[in-house]
Design an enzyme around this catalytic site. Structure first.
Site, short mmCIF file in Angstrom:
data_model
loop_
_atom_site.label_atom_id
_atom_site.label_comp_id
_atom_site.label_asym_id
_atom_site.label_seq_id
_atom_site.Cartn_x
_atom_site.Cartn_y
_atom_site.Cartn_z
CE LYS A 196 -46.44 19.69 46.98
NZ LYS A 196 -45.34 18.93 48.10
C1 LIG Z 1 -45.89 17.89 48.39
C2 LIG Z 1 -43.75 17.06 48.57
C3 LIG Z 1 -43.97 16.06 48.39
C4 LIG Z 1 -45.72 15.06 48.24
O1 LIG Z 1 -46.02 15.06 47.72
P1 LIG Z 1 -47.35 14.70 48.08
O2 LIG Z 1 -48.13 14.59 46.32
O3 LIG Z 1 -48.16 15.42 48.63
O4 LIG Z 1 -47.81 13.15 48.87
C5 LIG Z 1 -43.13 15.05 48.48
N1 LIG Z 1 -41.77 15.98 48.13
C6 LIG Z 1 -42.04 17.37 48.67
C7 LIG Z 1 -40.38 18.05 48.13
C8 LIG Z 1 -42.93 18.27 48.52
O5 LIG Z 1 -42.91 19.22 48.36
#
Ligand SMILES: *Cc1c(COP(=O)(O)O)cnc(C)c1O
Length: 193
Positions: free
Chosen positions: A190
């Site tokens: 992220k």
């Molecule tokens: C990665 C992601 C999530 C979930 O995030 P986590 O911290 O891995 O649970 C939710 N929404 C989107 C758009 C994502 O890319």
């Protein structure tokens, strides 16, 4: 060319902090979690930030807090990760899919208005700020809220990112936009990580 799934960007003090947490005897909350919540809220200029184990957990708690339960219709864009939709199913809610703008990949006010015209029963809308680009939250709120639909922002890709403004000046940080809740991720690939 080999594109890595993610690259870890460390300042160099991570091992030091990790050691402090391990030596504190508090593996879960420790004082670092409270500090993270406080400084995250300060950075965004919001009264509350709550650390949970993942963005999925945050989205799940947000829709549960809004009363999503068996049969509750929730609008989810088609372009996202599974978490946005699956948390609705955890609670037995009904996923109503809608398209996104083909160029930006975002839920636009026009698309939202058309989707709510087709599905006036929708109670929660979950815009996804895709790939570091933020949806126009003010405009989405102006459409959703008068129709009785709350907004939960999926900001997994959007820390730090700013909302768009009319004149192109720097908008407020995503998360400061007064939706019901805005959920972030620290997963390996992220933006912030
Ligand atoms: C990665 C992601 C999530 C979930 O995030 P986590 O911290 O891995 O649970 C939710 N929404 C989107 C758009 C994502 O890319």
């Amino acid at each position: 060319m080999n594109v890595p799934f993610f690259r870890v960007d460390c300042s160099g003090r991570e091992l030091h902090y990790l050691q402090q947490v391990l030596e504190s005897g508090w593996l879960t909350t420790s004082r670092f979690a409270a500090q993270l919540e406080q400084r995250f809220a300060e950075t965004l200029g919001v009264p509350h930030a709550i650390a949970v184990n993942s963005c999925t957990a945050a989205l799940h708690l947000a829709v549960e807090a809004l009363g999503v339960g068996p049969g509750t219709p929730v609008l989810v864009p088609t372009l996202t990760f599974t978490a946005t939709a699956e948390v609705v199913r955890y609670l037995g809610g009904q996923i109503v899919l809608c398209d996104v703008d083909p160029r930006s990949g975002l839920l636009t006010p026009e698309i939202l208005a058309a989707a709510l015209d087709r599905h006036p029963e929708v109670r929660v809308v979950m815009p996804v700020h895709f790939g570091g680009l933020a949806c126009d939250l003010e405009a989405l709120r102006a459409i959703a809220e008068p129709r009785g639909a709350a907004i939960v922002e999926d900001a997994a890709h959007a820390f730090p990112a700013r909302y768009p403004t009319q004149d192109g000046s720097a908008g407020a940080y995503v998360g400061a936009g007064r939706s019901a809740a805005c959920c972030f991720s620290f997963y390996a690939n992220k933006t912030i990580t």
